[in-house]
Write an enzyme that holds these catalytic residues in place. Structure first.
Site, PDB file in Angstrom:
ATOM      1  N   ASP A  71      78.552   1.007 -23.620  1.00  0.00           N
ATOM      2  CA  ASP A  71      79.025   0.718 -24.968  1.00  0.00           C
ATOM      3  C   ASP A  71      79.692   1.967 -25.516  1.00  0.00           C
ATOM      4  OD1 ASP A  71      77.837  -1.712 -24.627  1.00  0.00           O
ATOM      5  OD2 ASP A  71      76.298  -1.442 -26.179  1.00  0.00           O
ATOM      6  N   HIS A 122      83.240  -4.922 -28.434  1.00  0.00           N
ATOM      7  CA  HIS A 122      81.941  -4.605 -29.035  1.00  0.00           C
ATOM      8  C   HIS A 122      82.063  -4.733 -30.553  1.00  0.00           C
ATOM      9  CE1 HIS A 122      77.897  -3.190 -28.888  1.00  0.00           C
ATOM     10  NE2 HIS A 122      78.115  -1.924 -29.198  1.00  0.00           N
ATOM     11  N   HIS A 126      81.508  -2.526 -35.655  1.00  0.00           N
ATOM     12  CA  HIS A 126      80.102  -2.374 -35.283  1.00  0.00           C
ATOM     13  C   HIS A 126      79.129  -2.819 -36.387  1.00  0.00           C
ATOM     14  CE1 HIS A 126      76.575  -0.522 -33.272  1.00  0.00           C
ATOM     15  NE2 HIS A 126      77.326  -0.596 -32.181  1.00  0.00           N
ATOM     16  N   HIS A 215      75.431   4.114 -22.550  1.00  0.00           N
ATOM     17  CA  HIS A 215      76.378   4.452 -23.606  1.00  0.00           C
ATOM     18  C   HIS A 215      77.272   5.589 -23.132  1.00  0.00           C
ATOM     19  CE1 HIS A 215      73.085   2.387 -25.644  1.00  0.00           C
ATOM     20  NE2 HIS A 215      73.974   2.033 -26.547  1.00  0.00           N
TER      21      HIS A 215
END
Length: 267
Positions: A71, A122, A126, A215
């Site tokens: 991510d 994503h 966010h 990540h």
């Protein structure tokens, strides 16, 4: 005095009868519901499961394929090194990009795509998607998709909800845009500041069909990644992108989030 007592007795008797009627009514309703469920060959649990949509956490595979994912939202100073390690080891991974990250680092997005890695959205900013209206959910997805497509020219087929936060409307909105909603079955917890050794130890518990969460800017991901890649290979596992791991038709997702092909011939 006797009259008062008689009135009291009558009231008590009436209350008892009312209570019995209420209990009988509730029992009759429960019996009716049970009969309907039996006739329809359903159970209350089956009804709940049938109405709750679940994203893909892992995939039933027999070919030892696993997917490593990153991510990307808050930084990029380790992304070049991640790509260098992947290139050196000839593996393809999947990046889930936030819209503002794509806008800020287009050269990295282009490199990710050009080197054969998969890219999913994503979201745009966010947020917790479940707190948004349907139109705002669509805006979050469409905005980030457009930025990715503008840089790469490629199709976006994957979506990972920020914070892993989802409900039926989030999944339905994503599906309406041609996106498969993806979670994870192995969490590296790299964002917690774990050492490279500890991150690798968690990831190397993976088995066939797992989707691994990492990540791009966690503290020790660069230390962990070579160990992860070699360790997965030593276990006989094959690293593929999420696009390659999942199915796009003739499948169902069970109550645990495992995606399973409807026929018995699993890849």
């Amino acid at each position: 005095m006797m009259l008062k007592q008689n009135k009291k007795d009558v009231k008590n008797e009436s209350a008892k009868k009312a209570g019995l009627k209420s209990k009988f009514g509730l029992l009759s309703l429960l019996v009716l519901i049970f009969v309907v469920l039996v006739v329809l060959n359903l159970t209350p649990i089956a009804i709940v499961v049938a109405t709750r949509k679940i994203p893909i956490y892992c995939v039933e595979r027999t070919d030892n394929a696993v997917a490593l994912t990153f991510d990307a939202a808050w930084g990029a100073d380790k992304t070049e090194q991640i790509l260098d390690i992947c290139k050196k080891n000839d593996v393809k991974v999947t990046f889930f990009l936030v819209g503002f990250w794509t806008e800020k680092y287009p050269q990295l997005v282009k490199r990710i795509y050009d080197e054969g890695h998969a890219i999913g959205t994503h979201s745009e900013t966010h947020p917790k998607m479940t707190t948004l209206s349907l139109s705002k959910q669509a805006e979050e997805l469409n905005g980030s998709i457009k930025k990715i497509v503008d840089v790469t020219g490629g199709k976006v087929r994957l979506f990972r909800p920020p914070f892993g936060d989802y409900n039926n409307s989030v999944i339905e909105t994503a599906s309406g845009l041609g996106l498969s909603t993806i979670q994870w079955s192995v969490d590296s917890l790299d964002w917690k500041g774990l050492s490279g050794r500890d991150i690798a130890a968690r990831v190397l518990k993976a088995k066939a069909g797992d989707i691994i969460l990492c990540h791009n800017n966690s503290d020790h991901i660069v230390d962990a990644l070579p160990v992860i890649i070699q360790g997965l290979k030593d276990k006989g596992l094959k690293l593929v992108t999420v696009e390659e791991l999942i199915y796009y038709e003739n499948y169902y997702v069970d109550h645990t989030g495992k995606q399973i092909k409807n026929n018995t011939n699993v890849d």
